[in-house]
Design a protein around this motif. Structure first.
Motif: not given
Length: 321
Positions: A101-103, A165-170, A254-272
Motif C-alpha cells: 500500500m505504501r508503494a 506522495h508523502r515526500s511531495a506532501i512535505s 455547500g457540499e463542495h469541499p473548502s480549499t481555504d487552507d492551502p496546507d490542508h488542500t496541498s496535502r489532499v492534492g496528493y492523497l487523492l
C-alpha cells in the motif's frame, strides 16, 4: 478477438493485457462485460478470484473513459464480490494486497495480484496460494479496483499513501507555509508538468487541487520567474480539457469541499492520487471503516466532482494570470 468461452489463465491474461487506457471501446468493452458478467453471476464462487483479477487488469481502461455499460457492470460486479467475500472468516493477520500500500499508486493494473495462478510473479516464498486466493484478499483487490474507477464509493481500503506522495506532501507543505525546503520555482514547474496523458479520476483531481493550493505562492512576489505561473496555467488548461462534464453535479449547495487552507488542500492534492491516500482522507473525515451503511457523511466524492474541479481550475487560472 480471443474467445474466452473456456478460458485458461494464460489466455485470459493475454486478452486482458491488451485492454488499456488507449483501447477503443468497441474492442475493450466486450472483454470487460464478459469478465464482469461472469463475476456477477457468482461473486462469491470458486472462480471469483479469476474475474476480479481480470477487472483489476483492465482497471486502467475502466478508470479512463470506458463505455457506460461496461463501467457500471464492472463496478456492480466488483461491489458484489466485496459484499460476498469481504467478511468471510480467515486465519490470516494480513493479506498480500495490503503489503504494498505504501508503494501502490492508482495504477493497480500494473501490480501483481497473483489471483490468476495463486502465485506472485516476484516469487515471494512467504506468500502462499492460500493467502493469495483467500476470499478477503480477493475482496481487497476488488475494493482497490472500485476505488480507482470510482473514488470514495467503497470503504475499508487500507490507509497508506505511497512514500513518494508523502515526500511531495512535505515539499508542498513547505512551500505553502513559506518555508520551502528546496527551490520552489523548480518544484512548481516540475509539478505543473507532471500530469499523465490519461490520468485516473483521483490523479486528475489531485493535480488540480495541488495547483490550486500553490497558485497563490506562484503568483506572489516570492516567484519572480514568469515561467512558473505560465507552466502552471498550461498544466491547468490541459487538465481542464480532460475533465468530463457530461454528468450533472450530484452535490447540494455547500457540499463542495473548502480549499481555504492551502496546507490542508496541498496535502489532499496528493492523497487523492492513490487508494491508500484516499483512505486517509476518508479516515480524516470520520468514515467508520467497519460501517458501510448509508449515513449522512461528508460527500467525499465531491473532491473528484467535475463541476467542483471546473470551478477550482477557473479560480486557479484567475490567480495565476
Amino acid at each position: 478477438m480471443i474467445n474466452t468461452t473456456e478460458p485458461t489463465p494464460d489466455r485470459l491474461a493475454e486478452a486482458w493485457r491488451r485492454v488499456s487506457d488507449t483501447s477503443p471501446a468497441d474492442e475493450a468493452d466486450p472483454l470487460v462485460l464478459d469478465c464482469a458478467r461472469r463475476l456477477a453471476a457468482d461473486p462469491g464462487g470458486e472462480r471469483a478470484h479469476v474475474w476480479v483479477a481480470g477487472l483489476v487488469a483492465m482497471s486502467g481502461y475502466l478508470a479512463w473513459r470506458p463505455g457506460r455499460e461496461a463501467e457500471r457492470t464492472a463496478l456492480d460486479a466488483l461491489r458484489a464480490a466485496v459484499q460476498e467475500l469481504g467478511d468471510r472468516p480467515c486465519p490470516h493477520d494480513d493479506h498480500p494486497y495490503e503489503a504494498d500500500m505504501r508503494a501502490l499508486e492508482d495504477e493497480i493494473w500494473q501490480g501483481d495480484t497473483g489471483l490468476l495462478t495463486g502465485e506472485l510473479a516476484a516469487g515471494d516464498g512467504d506468500v502462499d496460494a492460500e493467502r493469495i486466493l483467500c476470499p478477503r484478499n480477493v475482496a481487497g483487490w476488488a475494493r482497490l479496483a472500485v476505488d480507482v474507477i470510482a473514488p470514495f464509493t467503497v470503504r475499508r481500503v487500507p490507509v497508506g499513501a505511497p512514500e513518494g506522495h508523502r515526500s511531495a506532501i512535505s515539499t508542498f507543505s513547505g512551500i505553502v507555509n513559506d518555508y520551502p525546503y528546496g527551490d520552489p520555482a523548480e518544484d512548481l514547474i516540475d509539478e505543473a508538468g507532471s500530469l499523465p496523458a490519461r490520468p485516473t479520476r483521483g490523479v486528475l483531481a489531485g493535480y488540480l487541487v495541488t495547483m490550486n493550493a500553490t497558485c497563490w505562492y506562484a503568483a506572489s512576489e516570492r516567484i519572480t520567474d514568469r515561467s512558473v505561473p505560465d507552466a502552471m496555467i498550461k498544466g491547468v488548461e490541459a487538465a481542464v480539457a480532460l475533465l468530463g462534464d457530461d454528468d450533472p453535479c450530484a452535490h447540494a449547495p455547500g457540499e463542495h469541499p473548502s480549499t481555504d487552507d492551502p496546507d490542508h488542500t496541498s496535502r489532499v492534492g496528493y492523497l487523492l492520487r492513490s487508494p491508500g491516500g484516499r483512505a486517509e482522507i476518508s479516515e480524516d473525515y470520520g468514515w467508520d471503516s467497519e460501517d458501510e451503511e448509508d449515513h449522512e457523511d461528508e460527500p467525499l466524492d465531491a473532491w473528484v466532482c467535475p463541476a467542483f474541479l471546473h470551478e477550482l481550475a477557473a479560480e486557479t487560472l484567475v490567480a495565476l494570470d
